[in-house]
Design an enzyme around this catalytic site. Structure first.
Site, mmCIF file in Angstrom:
data_model
loop_
_atom_site.group_PDB
_atom_site.id
_atom_site.type_symbol
_atom_site.label_atom_id
_atom_site.label_comp_id
_atom_site.label_asym_id
_atom_site.label_seq_id
_atom_site.Cartn_x
_atom_site.Cartn_y
_atom_site.Cartn_z
ATOM 1 N N SER A 1 0.819 -1.207 0.000
ATOM 2 C CA SER A 1 0.000 0.000 0.000
ATOM 3 C C SER A 1 0.853 1.256 0.000
ATOM 4 O O SER A 1 1.883 1.326 0.688
ATOM 5 C CB SER A 1 -0.899 0.002 1.237
ATOM 6 O OG SER A 1 -1.553 1.241 1.393
ATOM 7 N N LYS B 1 1.412 -3.404 6.490
ATOM 8 C CA LYS B 1 1.936 -3.531 5.126
ATOM 9 C C LYS B 1 3.447 -3.298 5.108
ATOM 10 O O LYS B 1 4.199 -4.004 4.431
ATOM 11 C CB LYS B 1 1.231 -2.534 4.204
ATOM 12 C CG LYS B 1 -0.258 -2.811 4.002
ATOM 13 C CD LYS B 1 -0.486 -4.135 3.304
ATOM 14 C CE LYS B 1 -1.951 -4.366 2.965
ATOM 15 N NZ LYS B 1 -2.183 -5.639 2.262
ATOM 16 N N TYR C 1 -2.966 -0.345 10.124
ATOM 17 C CA TYR C 1 -3.107 -1.013 8.824
ATOM 18 C C TYR C 1 -1.867 -0.787 7.969
ATOM 19 O O TYR C 1 -1.273 -1.734 7.440
ATOM 20 C CB TYR C 1 -4.350 -0.490 8.090
ATOM 21 C CG TYR C 1 -4.299 -0.755 6.596
ATOM 22 C CD1 TYR C 1 -4.515 -2.030 6.096
ATOM 23 C CD2 TYR C 1 -3.991 0.266 5.692
ATOM 24 C CE1 TYR C 1 -4.426 -2.285 4.734
ATOM 25 C CE2 TYR C 1 -3.905 0.019 4.342
ATOM 26 C CZ TYR C 1 -4.126 -1.256 3.859
ATOM 27 O OH TYR C 1 -4.033 -1.506 2.513
#
Length: 329
Positions: A116, A144, A140
């Protein structure tokens, strides 16, 4: 090639599956259906279960001559990750380690990871390349980033060849309307616009004090089919681009920065209807945003975006009656 797609019953994974098949590759899907839909698997070989289940992984790899894994399975809701960080670290990081162990045990040495652009630090001009500073702004995003570090280290210590594709902001649907956004009320910006448009309710611009040209967040909105095509290009050139270094990263975006307010204008132009727009504070974990200025994917993978923001809005709306027919809502 025969490709295993984890999370292959989800929005992005299923679209990647269609792109792989159109390029002549065979697809196997592993998905626990916690967010994905069985309808999106279509007629592909399908294993329902947890990506960390070692017995299941052994069965998948034993029953199929898998050439490469596309790892799309993950929890992806940023505000939820702020509230439930341990669940995100367990699912996105811990289960990726388990997947890598299963791959290593079964002699599968190629992986393409859904990373991401949220891992980038905020740039004064909001432009980033693969060499830009990293500073994940939410749990989040941190998951990644952590998986990227794990892949890098594992590739340098073993026979693994790994590519991380740093997605920007996918919009739209499969242009042939085979699959699309499966969440009835999605949390991403275009999904919320569509809900407001359908229900004649308000659309909230979350954050209007960012240091952008109009105060709203800036993003690089890429059509999901272009994103899927990027996976095919990366799979087909994986051995070539990892020849000198077994771990590589690529930004996958259009190269155009669009603010949320500008996306509202484009949506209104595309639909011919004004939205009821209100302004509110940023959500937990929100960042100002970024867009890519890198041409690395074009130079090394032979890929670049072909579809426009207007195409993405059009296809997202065109998907709605198909979603109703396929999924019932």
């Amino acid at each position: 090639m025969k490709i295993l797609i984890t999370g292959g019953a989800g929005y992005i994974g299923s679209t990647v599956g269609s792109a792989c098949e159109e390029a002549g590759h065979e697809v196997v899907v592993l998905d626990d259906l916690s967010a994905g839909r069985r309808e999106f698997v279509r007629d592909r070989a399908f294993y329902q279960g947890d990506v960390a289940d070692q017995d299941l992984l052994d069965r998948v790899f034993t029953e199929n001559q898998i050439d490469a894994v596309v790892h799309c399975a993950a929890k992806i809701i940023v505000p939820e990750s702020v509230d439930e960080p341990l669940a995100y670290y367990d699912n996105n990081v811990g289960k990726t380690v388990a997947l890598l162990k299963g791959m290593e045990r079964n002699g599968v040495h190629r992986i393409l990871f859904s990373s991401s652009a949220s891992i980038y630090a905020t740039d004064e001009e909001f432009k980033v390349t693969e060499e830009s500073a990293l500073d994940p702004g939410s749990p989040y995003a941190t998951t990644k980033f952590m998986v990227e570090l794990i892949l890098r280290d594992a590739a340098h210590a073993s026979d693994l060849k790994a590519i991380s594709l740093r997605y920007f902001n996918p919009i739209g649907s499969d242009p042939k309307l085979r699959t699309g956004q499966q969440i009835e009320h999605p949390t991403h910006v275009l999904g919320k616009m569509i809900d407001a448009w359908m229900d004649d309710s308000t659309f909230t611009v979350t954050g209007v004090d960012w240091p952008t040209r109009d105060g709203s967040g800036i993003r690089d909105y890429i059509h999901v089919w272009d994103l899927a095509r990027a996976h095919v290009a990366a799979l087909e050139r994986l051995d070539e681009v990892t020849a000198d270094d077994p771990y590589q990263v690529f930004n996958i975006g259009t190269g155009n920065g669009v603010t949320v307010k500008e996306l509202v204008e484009a949506f209104e132009e595309g639909t011919g209807k004004s939205l009821n727009v209100v302004y509110g504070p940023p959500r937990p974990g929100d960042v100002a945003g970024a867009y890519t200025v890198s041409h690395r994917a074009k130079e090394l993978l032979g890929w670049s975006a072909e579809l426009t923001q207007a195409d993405g809005i059009r296809d997202a709306i065109a998907w709605l009656p198909e979603r109703k027919e396929i999924l019932g809502y």
